[in-house]
Design an enzyme around this catalytic site. Structure first.
Site, PDB file in Angstrom:
ATOM      1  N   GLN A 207       1.986  -4.105 -15.501  1.00  0.00           N
ATOM      2  CA  GLN A 207       1.297  -4.376 -14.463  1.00  0.00           C
ATOM      3  C   GLN A 207      -0.240  -4.680 -14.507  1.00  0.00           C
ATOM      4  O   GLN A 207      -1.120  -5.147 -13.935  1.00  0.00           O
ATOM      5  CB  GLN A 207       1.562  -3.340 -13.151  1.00  0.00           C
ATOM      6  CG  GLN A 207       2.883  -2.876 -12.789  1.00  0.00           C
ATOM      7  CD  GLN A 207       2.910  -1.836 -12.047  1.00  0.00           C
ATOM      8  OE1 GLN A 207       3.663  -0.881 -12.110  1.00  0.00           O
ATOM      9  NE2 GLN A 207       2.046  -1.769 -10.774  1.00  0.00           N
TER      10      GLN A 207
ATOM     11  N   PHE B 287       6.599  -0.805  -9.695  1.00  0.00           N
ATOM     12  CA  PHE B 287       6.444   0.347  -8.900  1.00  0.00           C
ATOM     13  C   PHE B 287       5.441   1.552  -9.414  1.00  0.00           C
ATOM     14  O   PHE B 287       5.360   2.686  -8.883  1.00  0.00           O
ATOM     15  CB  PHE B 287       7.836   1.312  -8.778  1.00  0.00           C
ATOM     16  CG  PHE B 287       9.014   0.236  -8.223  1.00  0.00           C
ATOM     17  CD1 PHE B 287       9.250  -0.333  -7.212  1.00  0.00           C
ATOM     18  CD2 PHE B 287      10.035  -0.100  -9.185  1.00  0.00           C
ATOM     19  CE1 PHE B 287       9.948  -1.096  -6.854  1.00  0.00           C
ATOM     20  CE2 PHE B 287      11.303  -0.577  -9.034  1.00  0.00           C
ATOM     21  CZ  PHE B 287      11.171  -1.363  -7.738  1.00  0.00           C
TER      22      PHE B 287
ATOM     23  N   GLU C 199       1.788   0.492 -14.600  1.00  0.00           N
ATOM     24  CA  GLU C 199       0.321   0.091 -14.059  1.00  0.00           C
ATOM     25  C   GLU C 199      -0.353   0.659 -15.512  1.00  0.00           C
ATOM     26  O   GLU C 199      -1.359  -0.221 -15.609  1.00  0.00           O
ATOM     27  CB  GLU C 199      -0.126   1.081 -12.962  1.00  0.00           C
ATOM     28  CG  GLU C 199      -1.581   0.701 -12.722  1.00  0.00           C
ATOM     29  CD  GLU C 199      -2.083   1.546 -11.380  1.00  0.00           C
ATOM     30  OE1 GLU C 199      -1.062   1.661 -10.518  1.00  0.00           O
ATOM     31  OE2 GLU C 199      -3.298   1.656 -11.326  1.00  0.00           O
TER      32      GLU C 199
ATOM     33  N   ARG D  63      -6.192   9.897  -3.989  1.00  0.00           N
ATOM     34  CA  ARG D  63      -5.443   9.295  -2.843  1.00  0.00           C
ATOM     35  C   ARG D  63      -4.525  10.412  -2.045  1.00  0.00           C
ATOM     36  O   ARG D  63      -4.416  10.238  -0.596  1.00  0.00           O
ATOM     37  CB  ARG D  63      -4.552   8.049  -3.118  1.00  0.00           C
ATOM     38  CG  ARG D  63      -4.327   7.147  -2.408  1.00  0.00           C
ATOM     39  CD  ARG D  63      -3.558   5.889  -2.844  1.00  0.00           C
ATOM     40  NE  ARG D  63      -4.118   4.627  -3.161  1.00  0.00           N
ATOM     41  CZ  ARG D  63      -4.630   3.784  -2.169  1.00  0.00           C
ATOM     42  NH1 ARG D  63      -4.326   3.959  -0.805  1.00  0.00           N
ATOM     43  NH2 ARG D  63      -5.350   3.206  -2.453  1.00  0.00           N
TER      44      ARG D  63
ATOM     45  N   ARG E 179       4.346   3.976  -6.555  1.00  0.00           N
ATOM     46  CA  ARG E 179       4.253   3.348  -5.264  1.00  0.00           C
ATOM     47  C   ARG E 179       3.883   4.492  -4.178  1.00  0.00           C
ATOM     48  O   ARG E 179       4.670   5.317  -3.727  1.00  0.00           O
ATOM     49  CB  ARG E 179       5.709   2.697  -4.693  1.00  0.00           C
ATOM     50  CG  ARG E 179       5.779   1.844  -3.759  1.00  0.00           C
ATOM     51  CD  ARG E 179       7.146   1.308  -3.586  1.00  0.00           C
ATOM     52  NE  ARG E 179       6.928   0.170  -2.558  1.00  0.00           N
ATOM     53  CZ  ARG E 179       8.319  -0.652  -2.436  1.00  0.00           C
ATOM     54  NH1 ARG E 179       9.347  -0.402  -3.212  1.00  0.00           N
ATOM     55  NH2 ARG E 179       8.260  -2.029  -1.404  1.00  0.00           N
TER      56      ARG E 179
ATOM     57  N   PHE F 148       1.112   6.239  -4.659  1.00  0.00           N
ATOM     58  CA  PHE F 148      -0.060   6.851  -5.473  1.00  0.00           C
ATOM     59  C   PHE F 148      -0.559   8.029  -5.033  1.00  0.00           C
ATOM     60  O   PHE F 148      -1.552   8.188  -4.874  1.00  0.00           O
ATOM     61  CB  PHE F 148      -1.032   5.635  -5.642  1.00  0.00           C
ATOM     62  CG  PHE F 148      -1.832   5.577  -6.816  1.00  0.00           C
ATOM     63  CD1 PHE F 148      -1.450   5.101  -8.118  1.00  0.00           C
ATOM     64  CD2 PHE F 148      -3.014   5.969  -6.690  1.00  0.00           C
ATOM     65  CE1 PHE F 148      -2.238   5.198  -9.158  1.00  0.00           C
ATOM     66  CE2 PHE F 148      -3.916   6.066  -7.875  1.00  0.00           C
ATOM     67  CZ  PHE F 148      -3.744   5.687  -9.052  1.00  0.00           C
TER      68      PHE F 148
ATOM     69  N   THR G 228      -8.656   2.982  -4.706  1.00  0.00           N
ATOM     70  CA  THR G 228      -9.874   3.831  -4.295  1.00  0.00           C
ATOM     71  C   THR G 228     -11.266   3.636  -5.222  1.00  0.00           C
ATOM     72  O   THR G 228     -12.240   4.233  -4.812  1.00  0.00           O
ATOM     73  CB  THR G 228      -9.471   5.319  -4.251  1.00  0.00           C
ATOM     74  OG1 THR G 228      -8.774   5.681  -5.510  1.00  0.00           O
ATOM     75  CG2 THR G 228      -8.143   5.358  -3.247  1.00  0.00           C
TER      76      THR G 228
ATOM     77  N   ALA H  93      -1.825  -0.829  -6.033  1.00  0.00           N
ATOM     78  CA  ALA H  93      -2.384  -0.494  -4.731  1.00  0.00           C
ATOM     79  C   ALA H  93      -2.454  -1.237  -3.814  1.00  0.00           C
ATOM     80  O   ALA H  93      -3.116  -1.386  -2.638  1.00  0.00           O
ATOM     81  CB  ALA H  93      -4.176  -0.216  -5.041  1.00  0.00           C
TER      82      ALA H  93
ATOM     83  N   GLU I 134       3.152  -0.625  -0.921  1.00  0.00           N
ATOM     84  CA  GLU I 134       3.360   0.583  -0.874  1.00  0.00           C
ATOM     85  C   GLU I 134       3.808   1.292   0.794  1.00  0.00           C
ATOM     86  O   GLU I 134       4.567   2.153   0.689  1.00  0.00           O
ATOM     87  CB  GLU I 134       2.193   1.329  -1.495  1.00  0.00           C
ATOM     88  CG  GLU I 134       2.081   1.022  -2.715  1.00  0.00           C
ATOM     89  CD  GLU I 134       0.603   1.597  -3.451  1.00  0.00           C
ATOM     90  OE1 GLU I 134       0.666   2.323  -4.114  1.00  0.00           O
ATOM     91  OE2 GLU I 134      -0.448   0.873  -2.841  1.00  0.00           O
TER      92      GLU I 134
HETATM   93  N1  LUZ Z   1      -3.941   2.380  -8.677  1.00  0.00           N
HETATM   94  C1  LUZ Z   1      -5.240   2.621  -9.052  1.00  0.00           C
HETATM   95  C2  LUZ Z   1      -3.349   2.477  -7.314  1.00  0.00           C
HETATM   96  O1  LUZ Z   1      -5.841   2.713  -9.972  1.00  0.00           O
HETATM   97  N2  LUZ Z   1      -6.044   3.131  -7.933  1.00  0.00           N
HETATM   98  C3  LUZ Z   1      -5.522   3.295  -6.706  1.00  0.00           C
HETATM   99  O2  LUZ Z   1      -6.030   3.626  -5.667  1.00  0.00           O
HETATM  100  C4  LUZ Z   1      -4.244   2.934  -6.232  1.00  0.00           C
HETATM  101  N3  LUZ Z   1      -3.513   2.964  -5.188  1.00  0.00           N
HETATM  102  C5  LUZ Z   1      -2.328   2.568  -5.211  1.00  0.00           C
HETATM  103  C6  LUZ Z   1      -1.487   2.177  -6.196  1.00  0.00           C
HETATM  104  N4  LUZ Z   1      -1.964   2.128  -7.216  1.00  0.00           N
HETATM  105 MO1  MOS Z   2       1.143   0.902  -7.934  1.00  0.00          MO
HETATM  106  S1  MOS Z   2       1.619   2.922  -7.400  1.00  0.00           S
HETATM  107  O1  MOS Z   2       0.429   0.285  -6.695  1.00  0.00           O
HETATM  108  O2  MOS Z   2       1.006   0.573  -9.375  1.00  0.00           O
END
Ligand code: LUZ
Ligand code: MOS
Length: 770
Positions: free
Chosen positions: A191, A222, A226, A304, A336, A338, A433, A502, A705
């Site tokens: 991702q 999901f 990331e 978060r 998902r 977070f 965030t 996010a 999400e």
């Molecule tokens: N990833 C991130 C996220 O690095 N920062 C976020 O605030 C976030 N929020 C939701 C999903 N992934």
């Molecule tokens: Mo995400 S939890 O938006 O990779």
């Protein structure tokens, strides 16, 4: 418009990592990972593995030319273990062989001995021992300590939510190919292409411009990809750097479940105070996040949780503290929501506790406390709330009153089956965030035949972001979808991307795409005006025809593009978008971190079998805030998938680690995810549309999400059904509500306040129908 991938998906022609044709001479990787959760390596003997059939080379941390460091937020995570292992599944040795099977066979010949160290799996114990990833953080508003005295009712308790496997259909994997001059191209199921590139540069000790990451699509992410796709990409890249050969590693399901992080389990304490008329006057919560052995994204996830600790309610006096606790589990990661779902679960437990004790439906408390326009979240941002609108619509179209009375009637007439109803409102903040991450770029080319190619930083992972990018370009250029292609996500075309995460991917990359297309369109209008001897402001382009005002001319899109080329006007544009207005001050823990919020209300109805503890989710109905949806099918698909995934987390998916920190739910035979049969019989989603301006792309709010959090309603509906059979039972708040826990609760005699956590410890001998 349909998802642009639907036809190639249906034909099996869509390209995932494993569909990329491999080059002759490609080698395969496998990792020997730690069998214990914590220990010092006393002996590592790879000689037998080296002699194993087909083995080309074995790498340890000593072969890393750059830094053995992959930590994104905090530099606390090695790619390959050095002296210490601190979780089961931690990579120790990388084996490269001629085939995948031979690499795995060689893994079994590695001899590794350890002297064991203390294993901690419980976040509360980690916190007591001072093992924290970062110092605790507290978000607060009003004055909780003063507010308790004004409360008519105060309830306290504990709430636990478990982790969750991402269970993307495509497991983690990568394919690294050597380029000239020491450069490496990596196809990665990630991702976050830039995360792979940046961390790769650090580990390999080469500049980022030597590393090309290319992503066509993922079979689901999901959040699991990331940050944690990087590990596998760099295993391949490390081998390619040394061997100058293509190297591939696609994890099998058990490797993936064992070696990759999951949703964070949380254990929390809450205290809630209500006025006589059920207004929440005060709320206090302490969250213990089980981070696992390294930071990974845990600090951001924890943050978060705090942002969403009051869900969609206005709480004038609130104080929430969170600890990111270091344990000897695989480092947990984005999933998902977070951390949002975990924070929201706690206040829903507090409300349920109050409702159960007062003998009223939780909905009475929920509804009375929904955020209104201008209400302040505990971090200072003011709500532009759709909470009441969504709730009221849900109440009306789903006939909530009738759902309650129908369930009561049913429960009166049936002894062995009971129904439960619950309402779950949600509120989710859109933006990373971390403010700086809210930027994106797009590169748009118009080719001389009039076709268009778009590259962005967005990664398609089944969520339909490419379809939305295509729609943006179609709308600006007024072109048919066939004229436009969204190209792969590539770090040589689009640099410095934020991960697709996010829920903000379509917003950020869509806005950049919009800007690039707009700039090209303005340029083309100037060319048309010059050719047609008209005022540029009067030029319009509609369905590939050029208009002066409302008058159609003979000129077509294709001709205009060619004229521009002949005049040596640039037909390419690169645009950059950064979300305006957002900010956050971590010293004060106040600010305006989110571009906007997404709201919604879901209603659950479930039936439990009181002999067996099994259950069905009869219906889930939701009114979901979309702003103005640009793609009904994509958005509804996200809602349906999110709800089912959320139900899975709250009901059947049970991650089990034993005391030794070993994952017991390590395959699909021991870890149950929702299948087509566990999809609610009725899944009815209504979009709440509004004309209010927002910062979403084309006013179409983010949808990735938020719907997952509707799934929390399943947990409370099941509780209500159990309580219809066994009134006044004290069930610990301990998700997931598996059939086993339902059965225990149905026959539990625990009727006093839950001093002790875990009704599931009741002896089977105590089971007796009442
Ligand atoms: N990833 C991130 C996220 O690095 N920062 C976020 O605030 C976030 N929020 C939701 C999903 N992934
Ligand atoms: Mo995400 S939890 O938006 O990779």
């Amino acid at each position: 418009m349909k998802n642009i991938d639907s036809i190639s998906h249906l034909r099996g022609e869509s390209v995932y990592l494993d569909d990329i044709p491999t080059i002759d001479g490609t080698l395969y990787a496998a990792v020997f990972d730690s069998p214990i959760a914590h220990g010092k390596i006393t002996k590592l003997d790879i000689s037998a593995a080296e002699k194993s059939e087909g083995v080309v080379r074995i790498f340890t941390h000593k072969d890393i030319k750059g830094e053995n460091q992959i930590g994104g937020i905090i530099p606390d995570e090695v790619l390959l273990a050095e002296e210490i292992v601190d979780f089961c599944g931690m990579p120790i040795v990388l084996i490269i062989a001629e085939t995948d099977e031979l690499a795995k066979a060689a893994c079994r010949k590695v001899i590794c001995e350890f002297s064991p160290l203390e294993i901690i799996t419980d976040p509360r114990i980690a916190q007591q021992k001072g093992k924290l990833i970062i110092p605790p953080r507290t978000f607060q508003t009003g004055n909780v300590d003063d507010a308790w005295k004004d409360c008519a009712y105060i309830f306290e308790g504990r709430a636990d939510s478990n982790g969750q496997e991402h269970l993307y259909i495509e497991t983690q994997g990568a394919y690294a190919v050597p380029l000239e001059n020491g450069a490496i191209k990596i196809y990665s199921s990630t991702q976050g292409p830039t995360a792979v590139q940046r961390t790769g540069a650090r580990v390999l000790g080469i500049p980022m411009h030597q590393i090309e990451i290319d992503v066509t699509r993922l079979g689901g992410g999901f959040g699991g990809k990331e940050d944690q796709a990087t590990t596998w990409a760099l295993m391949c890249a490390l081998a390619t750097q040394h061997l100058r050969k293509p190297v591939k590693y696609a994890l099998d399901r058990m490797e993936d479940m064992r070696m990759t992080g999951k949703r964070h389990p949380y254990s929390s304490d809450y205290k809630i105070g209500l006025s006589k008329d059920l207004k929440i006057l005060a709320y206090e919560a302490t969250l213990y996040q089980n981070a696992g052995a390294c930071a990974d994204l845990s600090p951001a996830v924890m943050e978060r949780s705090l942002f969403h600790s009051t869900n969609s309610y206005f709480v004038p006096n609130a104080k929430c503290t969170a600890y990111s606790c270091k344990t000897n589990l695989v480092p947990n990661t984005a999933f998902r929501g977070f951390g949002g779902p975990q924070g929201m679960f706690v206040i829903e437990c507090a409300i349920a506790k109050a409702a159960e004790t007062l003998g009223i439906p939780a909905a009475e408390i929920q509804k009375k406390n929904l955020l209104c326009d201008g209400d302040e979240f505990l971090y200072g941002q003011k709500a532009e709330s759709e909470a009441n609108e969504c709730w009221n619509k849900a109440e009306e179209i789903f006939e909530l009153e009738k759902m309650y009375t129908d369930a009561e009637d049913f429960n009166q007439k049936n002894t062995l089956y009971k129904k439960g109803v619950a309402v779950m409102p949600i509120c989710f903040g859109i933006s990373f965030t971390k403010t700086i991450m809210n930027q994106a770029r797009a590169l748009v080319h118009i080719y001389t035949d009039g076709s268009v190619g778009v590259s962005t930083g967005a990664v398609e992972m089944g969520q339909g972001v490419n379809t939305k990018m295509l729609q943006v370009a179609c709308i600006v250029f007024s072109l048919a979808p066939e004229r436009i292609r969204i190209h792969s996500t590539n770090t040589f075309r689009i640099a410095n991307t934020s991960p697709s995460a996010a829920s903000a991917t379509a917003d950020l990359n869509g806005k950049a795409t919009y800007m690039a297309c707009e700039a090209l369109l303005e340029r083309l209008k100037l060319v048309a005006a010059e050719e047609l001897l008209a005022d540029p402001a009067s030029i319009k382009i509609i369905n590939e025809k050029i208009y002066i005002g409302d008058k159609e001319t003979d000129m077509t899109w294709n001709q205009l593009v060619w004229f521009a080329y002949m005049k040596r006007v640039s037909l390419s544009e690169h645009a950059h978008y950064a979300t305006p207005e957002i900010n956050f001050d971590p010293k004060k823990e106040k600010g305006h971190p989110f571009a906007y919020h997404v709201y919604g209300t879901s209603v659950f109805s479930v039936t439990i079998d009181c002999l067996r503890g099994t259950y069905t989710i009869d219906s889930v109905k939701a009114v979901h805030d979309v702003g103005k949806s640009i793609n009904f099918f994509v958005d509804r698909g996200q809602c349906e998938g999110g709800i089912v995934q959320g139900i899975g987390w709250m009901t059947m998916e049970e991650i089990v680690f034993d005391k030794e920190g070993k994952l017991r739910s390590n395959a699909l035979s021991t870890y149950k995810v929702p299948d087509i049969y566990s999809v609610p019989k009725e899944l009815d989603i209504h979009f709440h549309e509004s004309d209010r301006k927002n910062l979403a792309v084309l006013n179409s709010k983010a949808v990735g999400e938020p719907p997952l959090m509707y799934g929390i309603g399943a947990y409370f509906a099941l509780r209500n059904a159990v309580r219809a059979f066994n009134p006044d039972v004290q069930i610990p708040f301990d998700a997931p509500m598996t059939p086993e826990k339902v059965l225990m609760a149905l026959y539990s005699k625990e009727k006093t306040a839950d001093k002790k956590h875990g009704a599931a410890t009741l002896a089977a001998a105590q089971l007796k129908p009442k």
